[in-house]
Design a protein around this motif. Structure first.
Motif, PDB file in Angstrom:
ATOM      1  N   ARG A 295       6.480  -5.469  -3.506  1.00 32.69           N
ATOM      2  CA  ARG A 295       6.785  -6.325  -4.654  1.00 32.69           C
ATOM      3  C   ARG A 295       5.819  -7.496  -4.677  1.00 32.69           C
ATOM      4  O   ARG A 295       5.559  -8.115  -3.650  1.00 32.69           O
ATOM      5  CB  ARG A 295       8.219  -6.832  -4.588  1.00 32.69           C
ATOM      6  N   ARG A 296       5.291  -7.793  -5.858  1.00 30.59           N
ATOM      7  CA  ARG A 296       4.339  -8.885  -6.021  1.00 30.59           C
ATOM      8  C   ARG A 296       4.746  -9.731  -7.213  1.00 30.59           C
ATOM      9  O   ARG A 296       5.201  -9.206  -8.221  1.00 30.59           O
ATOM     10  CB  ARG A 296       2.917  -8.351  -6.231  1.00 30.59           C
ATOM     11  N   GLY A 297       4.529 -11.055  -7.075  1.00 34.07           N
ATOM     12  CA  GLY A 297       4.748 -11.953  -8.188  1.00 34.07           C
ATOM     13  C   GLY A 297       6.128 -12.560  -8.203  1.00 34.07           C
ATOM     14  O   GLY A 297       7.099 -11.985  -7.701  1.00 34.07           O
TER      15      GLY A 297
ATOM     16  N   ILE B 171       5.693 -12.941 -13.207  1.00 34.06           N
ATOM     17  CA  ILE B 171       5.353 -11.584 -13.634  1.00 34.06           C
ATOM     18  C   ILE B 171       5.398 -10.705 -12.389  1.00 34.06           C
ATOM     19  O   ILE B 171       4.530 -10.800 -11.515  1.00 34.06           O
ATOM     20  CB  ILE B 171       3.967 -11.531 -14.291  1.00 34.06           C
ATOM     21  N   ARG B 172       6.391  -9.859 -12.302  1.00 31.41           N
ATOM     22  CA  ARG B 172       6.614  -9.087 -11.094  1.00 31.41           C
ATOM     23  C   ARG B 172       6.130  -7.650 -11.263  1.00 31.41           C
ATOM     24  O   ARG B 172       6.254  -7.060 -12.335  1.00 31.41           O
ATOM     25  CB  ARG B 172       8.106  -9.085 -10.731  1.00 31.41           C
ATOM     26  N   SER B 173       5.587  -7.122 -10.188  1.00 29.54           N
ATOM     27  CA  SER B 173       5.225  -5.711 -10.145  1.00 29.54           C
ATOM     28  C   SER B 173       5.855  -5.097  -8.899  1.00 29.54           C
ATOM     29  O   SER B 173       6.033  -5.762  -7.879  1.00 29.54           O
ATOM     30  CB  SER B 173       3.699  -5.535 -10.104  1.00 29.54           C
ATOM     31  N   ARG B 174       6.204  -3.825  -9.005  1.00 32.19           N
ATOM     32  CA  ARG B 174       6.895  -3.132  -7.927  1.00 32.19           C
ATOM     33  C   ARG B 174       6.263  -1.764  -7.740  1.00 32.19           C
ATOM     34  O   ARG B 174       6.036  -1.044  -8.717  1.00 32.19           O
ATOM     35  CB  ARG B 174       8.388  -3.010  -8.245  1.00 32.19           C
ATOM     36  N   GLN B 175       5.996  -1.422  -6.506  1.00 28.20           N
ATOM     37  CA  GLN B 175       5.407  -0.128  -6.187  1.00 28.20           C
ATOM     38  C   GLN B 175       6.207   0.504  -5.052  1.00 28.20           C
ATOM     39  O   GLN B 175       6.549  -0.162  -4.078  1.00 28.20           O
ATOM     40  CB  GLN B 175       3.939  -0.286  -5.775  1.00 28.20           C
ATOM     41  N   GLU B 176       6.509   1.788  -5.191  1.00 28.84           N
ATOM     42  CA  GLU B 176       7.284   2.493  -4.181  1.00 28.84           C
ATOM     43  C   GLU B 176       6.510   3.706  -3.694  1.00 28.84           C
ATOM     44  O   GLU B 176       5.852   4.399  -4.474  1.00 28.84           O
ATOM     45  CB  GLU B 176       8.637   2.934  -4.737  1.00 28.84           C
TER      46      GLU B 176
ATOM     47  N   ARG C 130       4.785 -12.023  -2.446  1.00 33.20           N
ATOM     48  CA  ARG C 130       4.379 -10.702  -1.948  1.00 33.20           C
ATOM     49  C   ARG C 130       5.333 -10.301  -0.822  1.00 33.20           C
ATOM     50  O   ARG C 130       5.327 -10.890   0.252  1.00 33.20           O
ATOM     51  CB  ARG C 130       2.932 -10.745  -1.446  1.00 33.20           C
TER      52      ARG C 130
END
Length: 202
Positions: A114-116, A119-124, A102
């Motif tokens: 950014r998380r993971g 399995i990565r997730s990205r939020q802007e 994280r």
């Protein structure tokens, strides 16, 4: 950016003077009129979250060392190291990887979450809209200087930077960055209007 007991892996980017901030210093925003995007700060959640996993790993290692060779059945002595390894992975390694995966990044234009690791997730979140930024902290967070930064984007679910170190400085930096971003956008729009305006227009 870091507060003394708050974090172990907070990496601060370049400030408006082009140098890295030392731990504990306030986050610097770029000067007005800067067109290039630069990283202001990059951080994880407070390392306080790793205290209990660390204690659990030490307890498992101590118990495994004490009971090795003392179990009543031979197969139990053989299985004990494997059981200890599984507990270390579940109680220590996985929480550490979750904490490591994280990452919160503040730039002069946006907030990136950014998380993971696998399995990565990205939020802007763009800063030009001037969101509301709220600081929420409990007693332990207040002692360590960390806190939850809540960014109200106007949608159903706000963006939450959970348990970030030096939370007061992060909140102040976000407010400054949003103000500067909206000022730059407004200035560019005024320049575009002036460039397309005819001499006889009011």
């Amino acid at each position: 950016m870091a507060s003394g007991a708050g974090t172990t892996d907070a990496a601060v980017g370049q400030s408006r003077r082009g140098r890295s901030n030392a731990p504990g210093e306030a986050i610097g925003a770029p000067k007005r009129g800067s067109s290039s995007e630069s990283v202001v700060a990059r951080m994880h959640s407070s390392a306080r979250r790793l205290i209990l996993p660390g204690i659990a790993v030490l307890a498992v290692c101590g118990a495994a060392g004490y009971f090795t060779g003392r179990m009543p059945e031979p197969w139990e002595n053989t299985a004990l190291p494997f059981a200890a390894l599984v507990l270390i992975v579940l109680l220590g390694v996985i929480p550490f990887l979750r904490w490591l995966g994280r990452v919160y990044t503040l730039t002069t234009r946006r907030i990136v979450l950014r998380r993971g690791l696998v399995i990565r997730s990205r939020q802007e979140v763009l800063l030009t809209r001037g969101y509301d930024v709220t600081l929420r902290r409990g007693p332990l967070q207040a002692i360590s200087g960390s806190g939850d930064i809540i960014v109200d984007t106007g949608g159903e679910d706000p963006v939450v930077l959970k348990d970030v170190p030096a939370a007061v400085q992060v909140q102040a930096a976000l407010a400054d960055l949003m103000e500067l971003s909206t000022h730059v956008v407004g200035t560019k729009r005024q320049q575009q209007i002036q460039a397309t305006r005819r001499p006889f227009d009011p």
